[in-house]
Design a protein around this motif. Structure first.
Motif, short mmCIF file in Angstrom:
data_model
loop_
_atom_site.label_atom_id
_atom_site.label_comp_id
_atom_site.label_asym_id
_atom_site.label_seq_id
_atom_site.Cartn_x
_atom_site.Cartn_y
_atom_site.Cartn_z
N THR A 173 0.84 -1.20 0.00
CA THR A 173 0.00 0.00 0.00
C THR A 173 0.88 1.26 0.00
O THR A 173 1.85 1.34 0.76
CB THR A 173 -0.88 0.02 1.27
OG1 THR A 173 -1.63 -1.19 1.29
CG2 THR A 173 -1.81 1.21 1.28
N GLY A 174 0.56 2.17 -0.87
CA GLY A 174 1.30 3.44 -0.90
C GLY A 174 2.49 3.43 -1.85
O GLY A 174 3.16 4.44 -2.00
N HIS A 227 3.96 6.91 -1.08
CA HIS A 227 3.22 7.94 -0.35
C HIS A 227 2.38 7.37 0.79
O HIS A 227 1.97 6.21 0.79
CB HIS A 227 2.33 8.71 -1.32
CG HIS A 227 1.23 7.89 -1.94
ND1 HIS A 227 -0.05 7.88 -1.45
CD2 HIS A 227 1.25 7.04 -3.00
CE1 HIS A 227 -0.79 7.07 -2.19
NE2 HIS A 227 -0.03 6.54 -3.13
N ASP A 228 2.14 8.24 1.76
CA ASP A 228 1.16 7.99 2.82
C ASP A 228 0.46 9.31 3.08
O ASP A 228 0.58 10.24 2.26
CB ASP A 228 1.86 7.40 4.07
CG ASP A 228 3.05 8.24 4.51
OD1 ASP A 228 2.92 9.48 4.56
OD2 ASP A 228 4.14 7.67 4.79
N SER A 229 -0.22 9.43 4.21
CA SER A 229 -0.99 10.66 4.41
C SER A 229 -0.09 11.87 4.68
O SER A 229 -0.51 13.02 4.52
CB SER A 229 -1.99 10.49 5.55
OG SER A 229 -1.29 10.09 6.71
N ASP A 230 1.17 11.63 5.07
CA ASP A 230 2.07 12.74 5.42
C ASP A 230 3.05 13.10 4.32
O ASP A 230 3.53 14.23 4.26
CB ASP A 230 2.90 12.37 6.67
CG ASP A 230 2.03 12.16 7.88
OD1 ASP A 230 1.01 12.88 7.99
OD2 ASP A 230 2.33 11.26 8.68
N LYS A 263 11.82 7.23 5.22
CA LYS A 263 10.60 6.49 5.49
C LYS A 263 9.47 7.09 4.68
O LYS A 263 9.26 8.32 4.69
CB LYS A 263 10.27 6.56 6.99
CG LYS A 263 9.15 5.63 7.39
CD LYS A 263 8.95 5.61 8.90
CE LYS A 263 7.80 4.66 9.25
NZ LYS A 263 7.40 4.78 10.65
N ALA A 287 5.40 5.67 3.00
CA ALA A 287 4.44 4.57 2.94
C ALA A 287 4.68 3.57 4.08
O ALA A 287 4.51 2.36 3.90
CB ALA A 287 4.48 3.87 1.58
N ASN A 288 5.10 4.09 5.22
CA ASN A 288 5.38 3.26 6.40
C ASN A 288 6.45 2.21 6.15
O ASN A 288 6.46 1.15 6.79
CB ASN A 288 4.10 2.58 6.90
CG ASN A 288 3.13 3.60 7.43
OD1 ASN A 288 3.53 4.49 8.21
ND2 ASN A 288 1.89 3.54 6.99
N LEU A 289 7.33 2.49 5.23
CA LEU A 289 8.42 1.56 4.92
C LEU A 289 9.74 2.31 4.97
O LEU A 289 9.80 3.51 4.67
CB LEU A 289 8.23 0.97 3.52
CG LEU A 289 6.96 0.15 3.29
CD1 LEU A 289 6.78 -0.14 1.81
CD2 LEU A 289 7.03 -1.16 4.09
N ILE A 290 10.78 1.59 5.31
CA ILE A 290 12.12 2.18 5.31
C ILE A 290 12.79 1.86 3.97
O ILE A 290 12.80 0.71 3.52
CB ILE A 290 12.99 1.59 6.45
CG1 ILE A 290 12.31 1.79 7.80
CG2 ILE A 290 14.39 2.20 6.43
CD1 ILE A 290 12.18 3.24 8.21
N ASN A 312 13.91 -1.47 -0.41
CA ASN A 312 13.16 -1.75 0.82
C ASN A 312 13.35 -3.22 1.16
O ASN A 312 12.90 -4.11 0.41
CB ASN A 312 11.67 -1.45 0.64
CG ASN A 312 10.86 -1.96 1.81
OD1 ASN A 312 10.17 -2.96 1.70
ND2 ASN A 312 10.98 -1.30 2.96
#
Ligand SMILES: [Zn+2]
Length: 324
Positions: free
Chosen positions: A25-26, A43-46, A146, A148-151, A169
């Motif tokens: 996701t993202g 991407h994510d919400s931030d 960081k 999409a909640n991924l490093i 990743n």
């Protein structure tokens, strides 16, 4: 430039096998035609990071693709894997669309972006264009970010371009490989055109990629692929071919430069096209070092005929047309 997987660049037919893959996701992959590099939007919400921006003639389309994914959300950052015109040609337009966007580039060419040195940035010697953009920071090997909640880790990947990076990743085994590894090979080894040995760097980058053991590669050109061990074996085989026969690499490089321009202009009189090519520094260098005494114009004409034979263009009635 970035350009393209060896023979695949000139191949009339597409690869017939289709690899199933899924992305977290993202993470959104935009596969473009050969003129523009692919783009990866993470991407994510931030935060919304775009890796590579395509060729300048497609910049409006690149922006539309971003909007199709994140709507009115701002693009936070552009990360360029390297500064070939087909990977950063959309930077300037996106900087206009998103005035606060960060633009991070590998450090090797940073000073030349500041002074907009068309020679060192290769836009003049390739006969290509890239609208001027500014950088706001660097993408150094060893950096992580960081999204999409991924490093995501940045690794240096010289060879095709001395300053290129790839982005990995480890949780999902996803590698954004730029032009360091394609499903069938890797991009032209540009330093070699200038007489700077770089095949060893290609090998060392392949080793780095091998050590990462990616499960899925999102390449700079072409479709995503799994089966990375096989792709690495094909890249090594191609590299050995080039090492054993540098003239094969030179011919490939010259045809890539010609095909890239054809992709951009689509159609030209053959005489205008050859006149353009006459002026391209890298083509002149390749001619000087690899033409075996054939003069420039017949050598270029022969390359165009070879492109036609491989289905990459047609030459008819004094015109050359792009195909595929
Ligand atoms: Zn490139």
């Amino acid at each position: 430039m970035k350009l393209r997987c060896q023979n695949e660049f000139f191949r009339r037919t597409q690869l017939t096998h289709f690899h199933m893959y899924s992305l977290p996701t993202g993470v959104k992959f935009f596969q473009r035609g050969w003129l523009s590099s692919n783009n990866v939007l993470i991407h994510d919400s931030d935060i919304a990071v775009l890796v590579d921006t395509g060729y300048w003639t497609h910049a409006v389309q690149t922006h539309a693709l971003i909007r199709s994914e994140i709507g009115e959300q701002n693009l936070t950052a552009i990360y360029n894997t390297h500064l070939h015109s087909d990977h950063c040609g959309g930077n300037a337009h996106l900087q206009t669309c998103y005035p606060d966007v960060l633009t991070l580039i590998p450090p090797g060419h940073a000073l030349y972006v500041d002074s907009w040195d068309l020679q060192t940035l290769t836009y003049n010697p390739t006969g290509q264009h890239c609208p001027r953009f500014s950088k706001t920071g660097l993408l150094n090997a060893g950096d992580t970010f960081k999204a999409a909640n991924l490093i995501w880790q940045v690794h240096s990947a010289p060879g095709h371009d001395p300053h290129s990076v790839v982005i990995f990743n480890s949780l999902h085994g996803i590698l954004i490989s730029a032009d360091a590894l394609w499903e069938n090979g890797f991009g032209v080894v540009f330093p070699e055109i200038e007489g700077i040995s770089a095949f060893d760097e290609v090998e060392s980058t392949i080793q780095v990629i091998e050590s990462l053991s990616p499960r899925l590669v999102l390449p700079g050109h072409g479709a995503p692929f799994t089966g990375v061990e096989s792709a690495i074996a094909r890249a090594r085989s191609r590299l050995n071919q080039f090492r054993n026969s540098p003239d094969q690499h030179a011919t490939y490089a010259a045809k890539v430069l010609l095909k890239f321009k054809l992709l951009e202009i689509q159609k030209s009189t053959l005489s205008d096209f050859l006149q353009w090519a006459d002026d391209v520094t890298y083509l002149k260098l390749l001619h000087t070092n690899y033409s075996n005494g054939v003069s420039l114009e017949p050598w270029l004409h022969e390359l165009c005929m070879s492109l036609e034979k491989s289905g990459a263009c047609t030459i008819d009635d004094g015109f050359i047309h792009n195909l595929n």
